[in-house]
Enzyme design. Structure first.
Site, PDB file in Angstrom:
ATOM      1  N   LYS A   1      -2.691  35.603  -0.327  1.00 36.49           N
ATOM      2  CA  LYS A   1      -2.357  34.459  -0.951  1.00 36.49           C
ATOM      3  C   LYS A   1      -2.069  33.594   0.026  1.00 36.49           C
ATOM      4  CE  LYS A   1      -3.061  35.968  -5.278  1.00 36.49           C
ATOM      5  NZ  LYS A   1      -4.198  35.766  -6.401  1.00 36.49           N
TER       6      LYS A   1
ATOM      7  N   HIS B   1       0.257  36.677 -15.390  1.00 36.46           N
ATOM      8  CA  HIS B   1      -0.981  37.501 -15.000  1.00 36.46           C
ATOM      9  C   HIS B   1      -1.115  38.811 -15.454  1.00 36.46           C
ATOM     10  CE1 HIS B   1      -3.766  39.555 -12.044  1.00 36.46           C
ATOM     11  NE2 HIS B   1      -4.074  38.308 -11.774  1.00 36.46           N
TER      12      HIS B   1
ATOM     13  N   CYS C   1      -7.089  36.272 -15.397  1.00 32.00           N
ATOM     14  CA  CYS C   1      -6.349  37.406 -15.803  1.00 32.00           C
ATOM     15  C   CYS C   1      -5.011  36.800 -16.236  1.00 32.00           C
ATOM     16  CB  CYS C   1      -5.966  37.869 -14.266  1.00 32.00           C
ATOM     17  SG  CYS C   1      -7.417  39.012 -13.596  1.00 32.00           S
TER      18      CYS C   1
ATOM     19  N   ASP D   1       7.493  37.503  -9.921  1.00 28.67           N
ATOM     20  CA  ASP D   1       6.237  37.865  -9.481  1.00 28.67           C
ATOM     21  C   ASP D   1       5.958  36.538  -8.587  1.00 28.67           C
ATOM     22  OD1 ASP D   1       3.478  37.542  -8.693  1.00 28.67           O
ATOM     23  OD2 ASP D   1       2.649  37.875 -10.847  1.00 28.67           O
TER      24      ASP D   1
ATOM     25  N   GLN E   1       1.845  33.644  -6.658  1.00 28.54           N
ATOM     26  CA  GLN E   1       1.336  32.577  -6.243  1.00 28.54           C
ATOM     27  C   GLN E   1       2.380  31.277  -5.868  1.00 28.54           C
ATOM     28  OE1 GLN E   1      -1.866  31.487  -7.385  1.00 28.54           O
ATOM     29  NE2 GLN E   1      -2.365  33.410  -7.723  1.00 28.54           N
TER      30      GLN E   1
END
Length: 408
Positions: free
Chosen positions: A228, A125, A366, A202, A205
């Site tokens: 999320k 991202h 993104c 990260d 997700q």
């Protein structure tokens, strides 16, 4: 919170927004990778905070402040336990994943020097690319990229060749937001540590689908956004190993992050407050904890199994449509399908689906380097959550076929 029996029909009743109509049609919400919906159990916690104990936290002697402080710090402990951090002060409240990544990138400004190397994956991202590019500009360090293949998987052999004693930091998402690929982060972390590099994963997700254990991963930094995973927007967390958080300087100056201030010198507070300048999103932090309670009561194994069932069903049904291509075909992926139909622009497809009450995401998500790799302007992305159903997938398939007939 006691574990519940998994039943999507019952679970859907917890989400008020799923009852609404869009353009005269029942809402089919397939934009979960951008933000998940919020159950009434979390909404009730938000209402309760502002109705009954809204106050600024820490150092307040009055009852409301003490109640708010207790709830906020209890939420920190819930997050610590959920991700299995060794200590609660290794959990830093932030406004979300982007804030968390920028906090770490800013901290390494005083550590890196010209000639140092950073490694990022090809499927990040933008929020896990741009802060590191800015860091390289400030320090003279160099950014290298782990390439990916047509299936949407990282080429690990090439990653291992990129590693050297010049490598100081490695960044990778746990799950690709654009493709759904689950990356082999444990392998990536272990290899980086062999050359003395730190690793930031990260987890934005991954967190809705996978219960990451930061100690088992042995990761140095892990980032998450509450919105999320059934929580509110504007709050998230940075996990950092205590030794790294002690090395990094504060990201922002202000109240809360100080021990003592004079005009001659300021000393900084201990962890986690060193990185939490100003009045935080108190209600958001408390609601983040409530969202974790909610999802853990359902059970992450049950969520993963059901979402995988939705993914397999949707993949089979969509691939039956002539001219449809799915991007991201790794065997190990979460419930995200990025697709295009030959000759149809993804924006046009998304616009027609919206008229049918179906919410999908269109564009480059993104993650423009991924789109450049496939030489496409973007995709239609349908992302599924545990409150979605196969009947909704049928509606999506009908909508895609209708849009295709209109646009070709």
């Amino acid at each position: 919170m006691e574990k519940t029996t998994f039943n999507p029909t019952v679970i859907r009743k917890d989400f008020p927004i799923l009852n609404r109509e869009v353009n005269g049609k029942p809402l089919v919400y397939f934009d979960n990778a951008a933000t998940s919906q919020t159950p009434r159990q979390v909404i009730d916690v938000i209402v309760d905070y502002y109705s009954n104990y809204n106050a600024n936290i820490h150092r307040g002697v009055h009852t409301l402040s003490q109640e708010a402080t207790d709830k906020y710090e209890q939420a920190r402990i819930k997050i610590q336990k959920h991700f299995n951090a060794a200590k609660s002060h290794e959990i830093i409240f932030t406004s979300g994943t982007t804030h968390s990544i920028n906090l770490v990138a800013n901290g390494f400004t005083s550590i890196l020097k010209a000639g140092d190397e950073l490694i990022v994956s090809a499927m990040e991202h933008h929020s896990n690319i741009v802060p590191w590019q800015m860091l390289c500009e400030r320090t003279g360090a160099t950014l290298k990229v782990i390439p990916m293949n047509e299936e949407g998987e990282l080429i690990l052999e090439e990653y291992l060749e990129l590693l050297s004693d010049k490598t100081k930091l490695v960044f990778c998402n746990h799950v690709s937001n654009a493709l759904g690929t689950v990356n082999p982060v444990k392998t990536i972390i272990d290899a980086a540590h062999k050359v003395g590099a730190a690793v930031l994963i990260d987890g934005a997700q991954a967190a809705p689908h996978i219960k990451a254990d930061v100690q088992e991963l042995n990761v140095d930094f892990y980032t998450v956004s509450a919105h999320k995973m059934c929580g509110p927007t504007g709050v998230g967390m940075l996990y950092g190993k205590e030794e790294w958080l002690n090395i990094l300087p504060p990201y922002q100056g202000g109240g809360e992050m100080i021990a003592e201030v004079t005009f001659e010198k300021t000393t900084y507070a201990d962890l986690p407050h060193k990185f939490e300048a100003g009045t935080p999103n108190i209600c958001g932090g408390i609601a983040f904890g409530a969202a974790l309670d909610y999802m853990n009561a359902i059970g992450f194994d049950e969520i993963a199994a059901y979402e995988n069932e939705l993914l397999e069903y949707a993949t089979e049904r969509l691939l039956a449509i002539e001219g449809l291509r799915i991007y991201g075909t790794s065997e190990n992926k979460t419930s995200v399908i990025s697709f295009n139909i030959e000759g149809v622009h993804p924006y046009d497809m998304g616009s027609i689906l919206d008229k049918l009450g179906i919410a999908v995401r269109t564009g480059h998500h993104c993650a423009q380097p991924i789109m450049d790799f496939y030489k496409i302007p973007g995709t239609v992305r349908a992302s599924f959550s545990f409150y979605n159903t196969k009947e909704e997938i049928d509606i999506l398939v009908e909508g895609v076929e209708k849009a295709k007939a209109m646009l070709l």
